[in-house]
Design an enzyme around this catalytic site. Structure first.
Site, PDB file in Angstrom:
ATOM      1  N   ARG A  47     -25.284 -46.793   3.987  1.00 52.16           N
ATOM      2  CA  ARG A  47     -25.364 -45.777   2.942  1.00 52.16           C
ATOM      3  C   ARG A  47     -26.741 -45.119   2.929  1.00 52.16           C
ATOM      4  NH1 ARG A  47     -27.063 -46.720  -1.993  1.00 52.16           N
ATOM      5  NH2 ARG A  47     -26.476 -48.921  -1.942  1.00 52.16           N
ATOM      6  N   TYR A 101     -16.560 -18.958  -3.773  1.00 47.43           N
ATOM      7  CA  TYR A 101     -15.551 -19.945  -3.433  1.00 47.43           C
ATOM      8  C   TYR A 101     -14.926 -20.547  -4.688  1.00 47.43           C
ATOM      9  CZ  TYR A 101     -13.700 -24.413  -1.728  1.00 47.43           C
ATOM     10  OH  TYR A 101     -12.912 -25.498  -1.472  1.00 47.43           O
ATOM     11  N   ASP A 174     -25.102 -20.294   0.172  1.00 44.72           N
ATOM     12  CA  ASP A 174     -23.972 -20.874   0.895  1.00 44.72           C
ATOM     13  C   ASP A 174     -23.828 -20.095   2.197  1.00 44.72           C
ATOM     14  OD1 ASP A 174     -21.508 -21.701   1.925  1.00 44.72           O
ATOM     15  OD2 ASP A 174     -20.630 -21.976  -0.061  1.00 44.72           O
ATOM     16  N   LYS A 199     -16.099 -26.520   8.483  1.00 41.94           N
ATOM     17  CA  LYS A 199     -15.601 -25.237   8.959  1.00 41.94           C
ATOM     18  C   LYS A 199     -16.113 -24.927  10.370  1.00 41.94           C
ATOM     19  CE  LYS A 199     -13.806 -24.863   4.800  1.00 41.94           C
ATOM     20  NZ  LYS A 199     -14.507 -25.866   3.976  1.00 41.94           N
TER      21      LYS A 199
END
Length: 375
Positions: A47, A101, A174, A199
């Site tokens: 982690r 978005y 973004d 993406k």
């Protein structure tokens, strides 16, 4: 190194143990201490850090010409972390675009973020409106999405970051749709560049990761790293490995996405059954000149409005044979979707709009598919 070389080499080295050229996948959740209790290889627990994650973060930092990168388990985890990482000495006021978005809208309306932060939504393409909003009250963060989703509005990054800096606010961009191939917000003054690596960077619709690249070692970066470690929204080693594999071909893929999208936009712009085409590569697009200045090409995303209404748009989407009716974007295959029905009752997207992610297939095949669907 130039961009294409960075994409292939950054974050990678030949494995010292085996000589493997391809980076090994490190699935171990824990790492051995030395006899004195130290961690000579700098890894303690999965982690906290992982070799595959560190390699991807180093690569993303290089591609954005940034200071450091923090990755998360998804693009939305990255977005939420940026908002929550706003230092406590900054105002809880956020300025965000009116075309963005839909997942961010849901984050604001369906979680406590909407109640803990004062969200001001404006048209980011109107610099006078942005300046007025920034000056009207103390602001902590200005959020930029360019090109925007789904109307592909273009925001002047440099102009807005200057306004925000003068007011003492951070700026986050973004950069998912443009990718570092086409646009590097940090070089225009932005503090943070955000990616859904899911993406274009991953590029094959087979992984889920978000990333935030910081321009400097600011308190935002410190908080983001703490959020990653303490809240545990980390990507898996395998997804990091897939992303690092995908990014190697990012530059040539993006060039094909862009050339195909421009050809499709020009084709749709001439079709009698198309009401409007939203693509910054078209000279008549309202943000064309800004996009030409801050982007090296115009991207692989576009949207268009079918003459009529929702029924006519849905009929076009139903008739495609090569395009896939699916959410998401940035893969090798072309996707089409009716956004307002995906977004539901709170949508602000026109009912006759179809959003299209243009893949890397032969562009004439894509044109023929859209032609038969529109007719």
């Amino acid at each position: 190194m130039r961009f294409e070389t960075k994409a292939v080499h950054s974050g990678r080295q030949v494995d010292k143990t085996t000589g493997a050229v391809s980076t090994p996948i490190h699935l171990s959740t824990t790492f051995e201490r030395a006899a004195d209790g130290s961690y000579p290889n700098a890894f303690e627990y999965g982690r906290e850090d992982n070799p595959n994650r560190r390699a991807l973060e180093d690569c993303m930092t290089a591609l954005e010409n940034g200071h450091d990168c923090v990755t998360f388990g998804s693009g939305m985890a990255a977005i939420a972390s940026v908002i929550e990482a706003l230092p406590t000495d900054k105002p809880r006021r956020l300025i965000m675009p009116n075309d963005m978005y839909f997942g961010i809208r849901s984050l604001i309306t369906e979680t406590d973020i909407g109640s803990r932060f004062d969200i001001v939504v404006i048209d980011m393409t109107d610099l006078h409106a942005v300046e007025k909003a920034i000056k009207s009250a103390p602001t902590g963060l200005v959020w930029i999405e360019t090109p925007s989703n789904p109307l592909l509005k273009v925001t002047d990054i440099e102009a807005i970051t200057k306004m925000a800096q003068q007011a003492g606010a951070y700026t986050a961009v973004d950069n998912t749709w443009a990718t570092p191939v086409l646009q590097r917000p940090l070089t225009h003054g932005a503090d943070l560049s955000i990616h859904s690596i899911t993406k274009y960077i991953g590029g094959h619709s087979d992984l889920m990761i978000g990333a935030v690249v910081a321009r400097s070692g600011s308190p935002m970066l410190t908080n983001l790293r703490a959020w990653q470690h303490s809240k545990g929204a980390v990507p898996s080693p395998f997804d990091c490995w897939l992303a690092l594999r995908g990014v190697q071909s990012l530059a040539p893929r993006m060039m094909t996405h862009c050339s195909n999208a421009l050809a499709i936009a020009e084709f749709l712009n001439q079709h009698p059954n198309v009401e409007a085409v939203h693509y910054p590569g078209l000279p008549e697009h309202g943000g064309h000149h800004i996009a030409a200045r801050q982007m090296s090409a115009f991207g692989g995303m576009l949207s268009f409005q079918v003459k009529g209404g929702q029924d006519e748009a849905m009929a076009v989407a139903a008739k495609v044979r090569l395009f896939t009716r699916a959410t998401s974007l940035g893969g090798t295959h072309s996707l089409i979707e009716h956004r307002s029905s995906v977004e539901g009752s709170k949508t602000m997207t026109p009912a006759n709009l179809l959003r299209v992610s243009i893949g890397i297939e032969n562009v004439d095949d894509l044109k023929e598919d859209l032609l038969q669907a529109l007719e």
